[in-house]
Scaffold this motif. Structure first.
Motif, PDB file in Angstrom:
ATOM      1  N   ALA A  99     -58.403   5.091  34.415  1.00 38.89           N
ATOM      2  CA  ALA A  99     -58.895   3.712  34.473  1.00 38.89           C
ATOM      3  C   ALA A  99     -60.265   3.602  33.808  1.00 38.89           C
ATOM      4  O   ALA A  99     -60.568   2.605  33.129  1.00 38.89           O
ATOM      5  CB  ALA A  99     -58.964   3.243  35.922  1.00 38.89           C
ATOM      6  N   ASP A 100     -61.100   4.609  33.975  1.00 40.38           N
ATOM      7  CA  ASP A 100     -62.420   4.633  33.336  1.00 40.38           C
ATOM      8  C   ASP A 100     -62.273   4.707  31.819  1.00 40.38           C
ATOM      9  O   ASP A 100     -62.979   4.022  31.073  1.00 40.38           O
ATOM     10  CB  ASP A 100     -63.217   5.833  33.858  1.00 40.38           C
ATOM     11  N   THR A 109     -48.908  14.537  38.091  1.00 38.84           N
ATOM     12  CA  THR A 109     -50.214  13.998  37.698  1.00 38.84           C
ATOM     13  C   THR A 109     -50.799  14.822  36.563  1.00 38.84           C
ATOM     14  O   THR A 109     -51.004  16.024  36.703  1.00 38.84           O
ATOM     15  CB  THR A 109     -51.186  13.986  38.890  1.00 38.84           C
ATOM     16  N   ASP A 152     -62.112  15.564  35.511  1.00 38.50           N
ATOM     17  CA  ASP A 152     -61.376  15.839  36.758  1.00 38.50           C
ATOM     18  C   ASP A 152     -61.690  17.229  37.310  1.00 38.50           C
ATOM     19  O   ASP A 152     -61.715  17.443  38.522  1.00 38.50           O
ATOM     20  CB  ASP A 152     -59.865  15.738  36.515  1.00 38.50           C
ATOM     21  N   GLN A 160     -53.575   5.187  50.533  1.00 40.53           N
ATOM     22  CA  GLN A 160     -53.742   4.073  49.622  1.00 40.53           C
ATOM     23  C   GLN A 160     -53.664   2.763  50.383  1.00 40.53           C
ATOM     24  O   GLN A 160     -52.674   2.464  51.034  1.00 40.53           O
ATOM     25  CB  GLN A 160     -52.643   4.117  48.555  1.00 40.53           C
ATOM     26  N   THR A 188     -61.540   1.382  30.404  1.00 41.70           N
ATOM     27  CA  THR A 188     -62.541   0.338  30.651  1.00 41.70           C
ATOM     28  C   THR A 188     -63.463   0.178  29.445  1.00 41.70           C
ATOM     29  O   THR A 188     -64.028   1.163  28.967  1.00 41.70           O
ATOM     30  CB  THR A 188     -63.385   0.690  31.889  1.00 41.70           C
ATOM     31  N   ASN A 208     -50.431   5.340  35.413  1.00 42.96           N
ATOM     32  CA  ASN A 208     -51.649   5.787  36.115  1.00 42.96           C
ATOM     33  C   ASN A 208     -51.889   7.283  36.006  1.00 42.96           C
ATOM     34  O   ASN A 208     -52.368   7.929  36.938  1.00 42.96           O
ATOM     35  CB  ASN A 208     -51.577   5.393  37.592  1.00 42.96           C
ATOM     36  N   ASN A 227     -56.266  12.198  36.648  1.00 44.45           N
ATOM     37  CA  ASN A 227     -56.488  11.342  37.816  1.00 44.45           C
ATOM     38  C   ASN A 227     -56.490   9.875  37.415  1.00 44.45           C
ATOM     39  O   ASN A 227     -57.046   9.501  36.367  1.00 44.45           O
ATOM     40  CB  ASN A 227     -57.808  11.693  38.495  1.00 44.45           C
ATOM     41  N   SER A 228     -55.892   9.039  38.248  1.00 44.32           N
ATOM     42  CA  SER A 228     -55.772   7.619  37.916  1.00 44.32           C
ATOM     43  C   SER A 228     -57.136   6.963  37.731  1.00 44.32           C
ATOM     44  O   SER A 228     -57.312   6.107  36.852  1.00 44.32           O
ATOM     45  CB  SER A 228     -54.979   6.889  38.995  1.00 44.32           C
ATOM     46  N   ALA A 229     -58.135   7.365  38.548  1.00 41.24           N
ATOM     47  CA  ALA A 229     -59.474   6.767  38.422  1.00 41.24           C
ATOM     48  C   ALA A 229     -60.107   7.150  37.086  1.00 41.24           C
ATOM     49  O   ALA A 229     -60.797   6.333  36.460  1.00 41.24           O
ATOM     50  CB  ALA A 229     -60.362   7.224  39.573  1.00 41.24           C
ATOM     51  N   THR A 230     -59.877   8.367  36.654  1.00 43.66           N
ATOM     52  CA  THR A 230     -60.417   8.813  35.364  1.00 43.66           C
ATOM     53  C   THR A 230     -59.764   8.052  34.227  1.00 43.66           C
ATOM     54  O   THR A 230     -60.434   7.621  33.278  1.00 43.66           O
ATOM     55  CB  THR A 230     -60.186  10.328  35.182  1.00 43.66           C
TER      56      THR A 230
END
Length: 708
Positions: A400-401, A392, A213, A2, A404, A385, A395-398
């Motif tokens: 965040a999507d 977990t 994911d 990171q 959005t 997150n 996933n943090s990116a998922t």
């Protein structure tokens, strides 16, 4: 890995933080010196980088710690090789190139640590000060808030309420107010179950996110990749629509809620199949239109991808890992609990208990029931997150999507301090007094819910109320937020109460003037018996009209509603045992033969009225009834015959192919092969068949039945 800091080319530092653990054994005195929450900064060239550090000492005096860097979104990253010798302290960031480490000294009063941050031969000053943890600060801002809530539930005539506030991964407020059962005076607790309504939608998108994911779903591929038979009325939309479109209210289809409301007979698969018969009013992605049916479809998609029903998918992917042990999917399950809220509504300024509304069919859009204890865990996974207790979940990116916004709602801002909302995936997104906010309400008969996240501030709130259409959850959330974020107070409660007062005055005026739109002195075109029958729509199903004594009533989705004649061919729905259709207007249509042939109902105001076509009498499909018409008839000296094949009558004319008689209105049959030709049988006063009447465009002829 990171990336937290900028590159060396800007004379700053690059840190790649990897998980690692370091422990140190302390004396009791040393434990008191270092343990706790510290806040401060590293002085980088041209930049001050804020850091938060927590040191923990367990019962065995073992020291550990973690660091958070808010600007970079780094949270609770573990420290290693922590050593404390007198006032000297040293600790490292494990796995970071350049042997990144802090060395410092504790001040004489024990309230400050100053020193140097080292990496790759570069040194930067750092300083941290002992501070109250953020959670403790937030908790402090809510001192006296319970008294405000207690007064507010009286002001707003709310039976009961539960609320929880989460800061990061800590619950800082959790309390019940009022009654879950007013008659028995049973109090609301943090474990009291409420229906959360449309706040369920975020659970559906979260489950779909876990499938993203796993590589089983792509938000932006055509839905037909996963549901090959999916079809809407518009074939072009059917081909292009994606899973993301389903959960952002941009399908082009308005709500059409009456298709599912109180429907206990259809399956989700059958509902999805009926979507092809519903009118759209916009192109795909052209307009925001809230749509529960699209979320039902998203739930059905989940079922097809997981091989299990939506309920089990949520249970396994959310409830179980988040320890939401009390949450369920049906009000029937809630009522088996020892602690559940009864539903209430307000009528004539009085609270009234109403029946539970079972909405299992539309589950993915709104059927979850929960309590604030469970929902606090739901807030935590979003604020951290996608992790819960260091595990977990998504996933943090998922995540965040999912958070959005992808669709503007087109709504105007209701208050200068709050921006107009956009829609993310199962969440509304806006800014509240300069702070990013995600939220979603829930409203179903007798219950109101509101779930709110301030992701950049690490704050989440949930308010659950056992009253229909209550504004109080929004009022309490705003008031609590102003306290927590230390904003200039706004009297949201007074503003809301004034708005409520004006709303009640407008409702009173509307009720008093309702009959002004009625044309007086009119009467129906038919006797009431002629309106009775079953009416069909390929999407909505069956609407039945019956004559009861001196009036009509209609039944749709097991809700029976009395009707009064309004004017001409329009009837008004009165209040029944279930008042879902009160004041709805039904307009009957007459065909060219003078039969009551259809009824129009404004079930979806955004499109033309839904037209239900009257069905022929059921007896015309009954072989036992049809058998009496079988035989030979004399048509102007020519023998013709009526035969029965199963439950279908056939007209046999010598020298011609058989004609199929299709049941029609008015106890008639039309020839399938010639729709302009119809047959009606004539009976004598004893009910015996005398003749058939053959109606053609140029007139009608009679064929008398021969005695056999």
């Amino acid at each position: 890995m990171q990336k937290l800091f900028t590159s060396r080319s800007t004379r700053s530092v690059v840190l790649f933080l990897l998980i690692g653990f370091g422990i140190s054994y302390l004396s009791a005195k040393d434990s008191n010196t270092i343990s706790g929450h510290w806040e401060g900064q590293i002085e980088l060239p041209g930049q001050t980088l804020g850091i938060n550090i927590d040191f923990f000492v367990n019962e065995e005096n073992i020291l550990s710690g973690d660091i958070s860097i808010p600007l970079q979104g780094a949270k609770d990253l573990p420290l290693s090789e922590i050593s404390l010798t007198g006032k000297k302290i040293r600790f490292k960031l494990p796995g970071v190139p350049g042997n990144a480490a802090f060395t410092g000294e504790i001040s004489e009063d024990g309230r400050q640590i100053s020193g140097t941050f080292h990496q790759s031969g570069q040194d930067f000053a750092f300083q941290i000060r002992r501070a109250v943890s953020k959670a403790a600060k937030v908790k402090g801002t809510l001192q006296g808030f319970d008294a405000f809530v207690s007064q507010a539930i009286t002001d707003w005539q709310v039976p009961g309420l539960a609320m929880a506030v989460v800061c990061g991964d800590e619950v800082v407020f959790k309390q019940g107010f009022g009654f879950r059962d007013m008659e028995k005076k049973l109090p609301v607790t943090p474990k009291t179950l409420f229906a959360i309504g449309s706040s369920t939608k975020a659970f559906t998108t979260f489950v779909l996110g876990t499938l993203v994911d796993e590589g089983k779903l792509d938000w932006d591929k055509p839905l037909r990749n996963y549901l090959p038979d999916f079809e809407l009325k518009d074939p072009f939309i059917s081909q292009r629509i994606t899973p993301r479109d389903l959960v952002t209210h941009r399908s082009g289809l308005p709500r059409h809620d009456m298709l599912w409301y109180n429907n206990h007979k259809l399956t989700r698969k059958e509902i999805v199949r009926r979507l092809r018969y519903l009118d759209a009013n916009a192109d795909l992605r052209a307009k925001y239109q809230y749509n529960n049916l699209m979320f039902l479809t998203a739930g059905y998609l989940t079922e097809q991808l997981t091989g299990q029903n939506w309920e089990n998918a949520v249970r396994q992917r959310i409830f179980k890992p988040l320890e939401m042990t009390s949450s369920n999917f049906s009000v029937r399950q809630s009522q088996q609990s020892v602690d559940f809220a009864l539903p209430y509504t307000e009528e004539e300024n009085q609270l009234k208990q109403i029946p539970f509304r079972q909405i299992d069919l539309i589950g993915p859009a709104g059927s979850i029931n929960s309590n604030v204890e469970d929902m606090s865990h739901w807030l935590m996974v979003h604020l951290n997150n996608g992790t819960y207790k260091n595990k977990t979940i998504i996933n943090s990116a998922t995540l965040a999507d999912i958070h959005t916004p992808y669709m503007t709602t087109g709504a105007t801002a209701k208050h200068p301090e709050i921006s107009q909302p956009d829609y993310a995936l199962g969440w509304f997104s806006d800014t509240y007094r300069g702070h990013k906010r995600l939220h979603h309400g829930g409203n179903i008969d007798g219950f109101t819910a509101l779930v709110t996240l301030f992701p950049n501030d690490g704050i989440g709130q949930v308010v659950l109320v056992n009253k229909s259409g209550a504004e109080l959850p929004e009022i309490l959330t705003r008031h609590a937020t102003d306290r927590i974020l230390e904003l200039e107070p706004i009297n949201w409660n007074s503003e809301g109460l004034e708005r409520r007062k004006k709303g009640k005055e407008a409702d009173k005026e509307a009720k008093a003037t309702k009959s002004m739109a009625r044309k007086k002195g009119t009467k129906p075109a038919h006797c009431l018996d002629e309106y009775a029958g079953d009416y069909e729509h390929p999407g909505y199903g069956t609407l039945s009209v019956r004559k009861v004594k001196d009036h009509l009533e209609f039944t749709f989705n097991d809700i029976t509603t009395p009707l009064e004649h309004w004017h001409y061919e329009i009837f008004n729905a009165l209040k029944g045992t279930d008042d879902a259709f009160e004041n709805m207007k039904l307009q009957f249509r007459t065909d060219l033969k003078g039969n009551v042939a259809a009824v129009e109902v404004p079930f979806e105001p955004a499109v033309d009225n839904i037209v239900f076509t009257k069905q022929p009498a059921a007896k015309l499909f009954d072989a036992r009834y049809l058998k009496q018409f079988v035989g030979e008839y004399d048509l102007a000296g020519r023998a013709i015959r009526i035969d029965l094949a199963g439950n279908i009558l056939k007209l046999i004319v010598p020298g011609q192919p058989p004609y199929t008689l299709v049941p029609a209105l008015g106890d008639e049959f039309v020839l399938k092969e010639y729709s302009t030709v119809s047959i009606r049988f004539s009976l004598d006063k004893n009910g015996n068949v005398q003749a058939l009447l053959l109606r053609q465009p140029d007139g009608m002829v009679t064929a008398r039945k021969k005695n056999e």
